[in-house]
Design a protein around this motif. Structure first.
Motif, PDB file in Angstrom:
ATOM      1  N   ALA A   1       0.807  -1.224   0.000  1.00  0.00           N
ATOM      2  CA  ALA A   1       0.000   0.000   0.000  1.00  0.00           C
ATOM      3  C   ALA A   1       0.844   1.280   0.000  1.00  0.00           C
ATOM      4  O   ALA A   1       0.499   2.241  -0.702  1.00  0.00           O
ATOM      5  CB  ALA A   1      -0.962  -0.001   1.189  1.00  0.00           C
ATOM      6  N   PRO A   2       1.946   1.359   0.767  1.00  0.00           N
ATOM      7  CA  PRO A   2       2.762   2.589   0.732  1.00  0.00           C
ATOM      8  C   PRO A   2       3.292   2.915  -0.663  1.00  0.00           C
ATOM      9  O   PRO A   2       3.277   4.066  -1.087  1.00  0.00           O
ATOM     10  CB  PRO A   2       3.910   2.280   1.708  1.00  0.00           C
ATOM     11  CG  PRO A   2       3.329   1.272   2.650  1.00  0.00           C
ATOM     12  CD  PRO A   2       2.444   0.418   1.801  1.00  0.00           C
ATOM     13  N   GLU A   3       3.767   1.886  -1.376  1.00  0.00           N
ATOM     14  CA  GLU A   3       4.298   2.116  -2.717  1.00  0.00           C
ATOM     15  C   GLU A   3       3.182   2.516  -3.695  1.00  0.00           C
ATOM     16  O   GLU A   3       3.374   3.403  -4.535  1.00  0.00           O
ATOM     17  CB  GLU A   3       5.009   0.852  -3.222  1.00  0.00           C
ATOM     18  CG  GLU A   3       6.317   0.532  -2.526  1.00  0.00           C
ATOM     19  CD  GLU A   3       6.138  -0.080  -1.134  1.00  0.00           C
ATOM     20  OE1 GLU A   3       7.140  -0.183  -0.408  1.00  0.00           O
ATOM     21  OE2 GLU A   3       4.992  -0.436  -0.789  1.00  0.00           O
ATOM     22  N   VAL A   4       2.032   1.862  -3.567  1.00  0.00           N
ATOM     23  CA  VAL A   4       0.907   2.184  -4.444  1.00  0.00           C
ATOM     24  C   VAL A   4       0.448   3.619  -4.211  1.00  0.00           C
ATOM     25  O   VAL A   4       0.153   4.356  -5.156  1.00  0.00           O
ATOM     26  CB  VAL A   4      -0.260   1.202  -4.215  1.00  0.00           C
ATOM     27  CG1 VAL A   4      -1.493   1.629  -5.017  1.00  0.00           C
ATOM     28  CG2 VAL A   4       0.143  -0.225  -4.608  1.00  0.00           C
ATOM     29  N   SER A   5       0.418   4.026  -2.949  1.00  0.00           N
ATOM     30  CA  SER A   5      -0.036   5.384  -2.615  1.00  0.00           C
ATOM     31  C   SER A   5       0.895   6.438  -3.218  1.00  0.00           C
ATOM     32  O   SER A   5       0.440   7.449  -3.764  1.00  0.00           O
ATOM     33  CB  SER A   5      -0.112   5.554  -1.103  1.00  0.00           C
ATOM     34  OG  SER A   5      -0.606   6.821  -0.754  1.00  0.00           O
ATOM     35  N   LEU A   6       2.187   6.197  -3.147  1.00  0.00           N
ATOM     36  CA  LEU A   6       3.142   7.138  -3.731  1.00  0.00           C
ATOM     37  C   LEU A   6       2.994   7.209  -5.245  1.00  0.00           C
ATOM     38  O   LEU A   6       2.989   8.282  -5.840  1.00  0.00           O
ATOM     39  CB  LEU A   6       4.571   6.728  -3.362  1.00  0.00           C
ATOM     40  CG  LEU A   6       5.002   6.982  -1.908  1.00  0.00           C
ATOM     41  CD1 LEU A   6       6.364   6.344  -1.647  1.00  0.00           C
ATOM     42  CD2 LEU A   6       5.063   8.471  -1.619  1.00  0.00           C
ATOM     43  N   TRP A   7       2.850   6.060  -5.871  1.00  0.00           N
ATOM     44  CA  TRP A   7       2.730   6.011  -7.330  1.00  0.00           C
ATOM     45  C   TRP A   7       1.437   6.681  -7.796  1.00  0.00           C
ATOM     46  O   TRP A   7       1.393   7.306  -8.843  1.00  0.00           O
ATOM     47  CB  TRP A   7       2.771   4.563  -7.792  1.00  0.00           C
ATOM     48  CG  TRP A   7       2.678   4.428  -9.279  1.00  0.00           C
ATOM     49  CD1 TRP A   7       3.675   4.606 -10.189  1.00  0.00           C
ATOM     50  CD2 TRP A   7       1.511   4.100 -10.031  1.00  0.00           C
ATOM     51  NE1 TRP A   7       3.199   4.396 -11.468  1.00  0.00           N
ATOM     52  CE2 TRP A   7       1.866   4.079 -11.394  1.00  0.00           C
ATOM     53  CE3 TRP A   7       0.190   3.802  -9.686  1.00  0.00           C
ATOM     54  CZ2 TRP A   7       0.975   3.788 -12.411  1.00  0.00           C
ATOM     55  CZ3 TRP A   7      -0.717   3.523 -10.697  1.00  0.00           C
ATOM     56  CH2 TRP A   7      -0.323   3.519 -12.039  1.00  0.00           C
ATOM     57  N   TRP A   8       0.372   6.560  -6.990  1.00  0.00           N
ATOM     58  CA  TRP A   8      -0.941   7.094  -7.364  1.00  0.00           C
ATOM     59  C   TRP A   8      -1.060   8.587  -7.082  1.00  0.00           C
ATOM     60  O   TRP A   8      -2.063   9.203  -7.413  1.00  0.00           O
ATOM     61  CB  TRP A   8      -2.035   6.315  -6.626  1.00  0.00           C
ATOM     62  CG  TRP A   8      -3.362   6.291  -7.321  1.00  0.00           C
ATOM     63  CD1 TRP A   8      -4.522   6.871  -6.896  1.00  0.00           C
ATOM     64  CD2 TRP A   8      -3.703   5.629  -8.542  1.00  0.00           C
ATOM     65  NE1 TRP A   8      -5.545   6.633  -7.767  1.00  0.00           N
ATOM     66  CE2 TRP A   8      -5.067   5.866  -8.801  1.00  0.00           C
ATOM     67  CE3 TRP A   8      -2.969   4.866  -9.460  1.00  0.00           C
ATOM     68  CZ2 TRP A   8      -5.721   5.369  -9.925  1.00  0.00           C
ATOM     69  CZ3 TRP A   8      -3.635   4.367 -10.580  1.00  0.00           C
ATOM     70  CH2 TRP A   8      -4.976   4.626 -10.794  1.00  0.00           C
ATOM     71  N   GLY A   9      -0.046   9.136  -6.422  1.00  0.00           N
ATOM     72  CA  GLY A   9      -0.024  10.582  -6.205  1.00  0.00           C
ATOM     73  C   GLY A   9      -0.561  11.043  -4.868  1.00  0.00           C
ATOM     74  O   GLY A   9      -0.797  12.242  -4.674  1.00  0.00           O
ATOM     75  N   LEU A  10      -0.754  10.116  -3.917  1.00  0.00           N
ATOM     76  CA  LEU A  10      -1.326  10.489  -2.619  1.00  0.00           C
ATOM     77  C   LEU A  10      -0.314  10.462  -1.488  1.00  0.00           C
ATOM     78  O   LEU A  10      -0.687  10.514  -0.312  1.00  0.00           O
ATOM     79  CB  LEU A  10      -2.513   9.571  -2.284  1.00  0.00           C
ATOM     80  CG  LEU A  10      -3.736   9.715  -3.202  1.00  0.00           C
ATOM     81  CD1 LEU A  10      -4.848   8.795  -2.741  1.00  0.00           C
ATOM     82  CD2 LEU A  10      -4.217  11.160  -3.228  1.00  0.00           C
TER      83      LEU A  10
END
Length: 474
Positions: free
Chosen positions: A103-112
């Motif tokens: 989730a941390p990596e996905v959040s960064l990639w998604w712009g949040l």
């Protein structure tokens, strides 16, 4: 033919009852959110739900469509359901676990940034939702429309109630929206227990028929890139806007984007009944004539909805009919100009659903991947080209353009593999009347009285063009 079209209309109405209630109750949350959340907070939540929409396609993996296709022809429909359910369950467990961990990596990639907790909650929503979807698909295949409608309505009422409780009573902030969705999805799965557990009980758990699994997944997988690409049309704008103009503009955009729900209601109602309908009647002697008339009816009704929403909603939102209360908070009015574009996009999506008959009946569903990838490319290109210059209005144009491209491409393919004698002359006349209505409204500078008069006359014009194809009573 007339009897079949009437039955399609009846089932559309029943499915639509739940869909209308669900969408309207969800829409009621829009003014609620715009008064309890800042645009930046609402923008972050909208961005997460965009990710949920995309990932739900991968979690489900097209197995709902595979179930519809295989169960409609199989003698042992129970076996098909069990294999489909087990496949979805295994897929959701693996993907849900991966999303939670990364989730941390996905959040960064998604712009949040560091808001990764939102994506961990999203993993739970996705897991519950895909299990619900298989049960709902079974109800659709069996034409148990009232059961379907009741569960959908119950779930959305729970969702709204939990939103109000968490946000207005407990003041838990934007995370409350995701928790409310988890609660509603869980409640829905419990109410659907007789549907899915009735098929699973009494059989050896997780007994995979690998031959059937292979056939079902082979049929289903083209729906994944096709579904992702199709959703990119309506959700890729959120992460693009986040990176280009920030979460505050995403919040403003999303609040006005939601107005398109009234057009999407019509399309969703039709879609729920249309696919089982054309599969059931594909072998009828007059099937193609029936499908042609269905498109004409949809065009007439859909264009009326398009005009009504585009003409009236911006004025209604800014009116003082309800005193200091507005459908969208004043902080969000900067996005009202996108409403006609969003509604137009949904109208084109309705045409796309009509043309779905070709690849599904001929089992050439892999073309959907290429068509929707074309639509996604149009969406991304239009967003990247226009958003830097005209902001969220560019994202609105991207929705309209991409759905139009998809509808045109699917129409071309369907006419090659499964030619349908559509009523082109009547469709052309109806299009001219629709454009003339817009022109007359602009001539009167968008005066409310003129728009209401035009909208009142419009159904009469459509009836004149359709009256020779209306089903005759016995």
């Amino acid at each position: 033919m007339a009897k079949d079209i009437k039955r399609l209309g009846k089932e559309t109405l029943i499915y639509g009852t739940s869909t209308v209630l669900a969408r309207l109750l969800n829409f009621c949350l829009v003014p609620f959110y715009t008064y309890y959340l800042q645009p930046a907070q609402y923008g972050a939540i909208a961005t997460v739900f965009a990710a949920i929409a995309l990932l739900s396609v991968v979690f489900l993996f097209g197995l709902d469509q595979s179930y519809l296709r295989f169960a409609s022809e199989a003698e042992n429909k129970h076996k098909v359901f069990r294999q489909c359910f087990y496949g979805v369950l295994a897929n959701a467990l693996v993907l849900g676990g991966l999303l939670y961990i990364f989730a941390p990596e996905v959040s960064l990639w998604w712009g949040l940034g560091e808001n990764f907790g939102l994506f961990q909650l999203a993993a739970a929503i996705l897991f519950l939702d895909v299990l619900n979807m298989i049960a709902f698909t079974k109800l659709r295949l069996e034409r148990r429309a009232w059961y379907f409608a009741g569960v959908r309505a119950f779930s959305i009422v729970i969702n709204v109630a939990l939103n109000v409780f968490f946000l207005a009573v407990l003041h838990r902030g934007p995370n409350s929206i995701l928790w409310a969705n988890i609660g509603a999805s869980l409640a829905s799965l419990i109410v659907l227990t007789p549907v899915w557990w009735g098929e699973l009980k009494g059989h050896k758990p997780f007994a995979f028929d690998w031959k059937l699994q292979k056939e079902m997944w082979s049929f289903a997988w083209p729906f994944v890139p096709a579904g992702v690409a199709s959703l990119l049309v309506s959700v890729i704008d959120k992460p693009i806007l986040v990176h280009l103009v920030g979460t505050e503009q995403v919040g403003i955009y999303q609040a006005n984007f939601k107005i398109g729900v009234f057009m999407m209601l019509l399309v969703s109602m039709f879609d729920q009944a249309w696919r089982p309908f054309f599969l059931a009647h594909a072998k009828d002697n007059d099937a193609k004539d029936t499908f042609a008339k269905v498109l004409s009816f949809f065009f007439a009704l859909g264009s009326w909805f398009l005009l009504g929403i585009s003409f009236l909603m911006p004025d209604l939102i800014q009116s003082n009919l309800f005193g200091n209360f507005h459908l969208i908070g004043p902080d969000y009015w900067g996005g009202l100009s996108i409403i006609p574009l969003i509604v137009t996009g949904y109208f084109f999506y309705g045409l796309y659903i009509n043309f779905m008959v070709g690849p599904v009946i001929t089992k050439k569903t892999r073309v959907l991947m290429w068509i929707t990838l074309l639509g996604a490319a149009a969406s991304i290109t239009t967003n990247l080209t226009l958003v830097p210059h005209i902001g969220i209005l560019g994202a609105g144009w991207a929705v309209a353009v991409s759905y139009a491209v998809m509808a045109a491409a699917l129409f071309t393919f369907t006419q090659k593999v499964y030619p349908i004698p559509y009523e082109y002359k009547k469709l052309a006349v109806m299009l001219l009347v629709c454009l003339a209505t817009v022109g007359i409204a602009r001539y009167f500078n968008g005066a409310v009285w003129a728009k209401i008069t035009l909208l009142t006359l419009y159904p009469g014009w459509m009836y004149l063009f359709l009256r020779r194809t209306l089903p005759q009573t016995d």
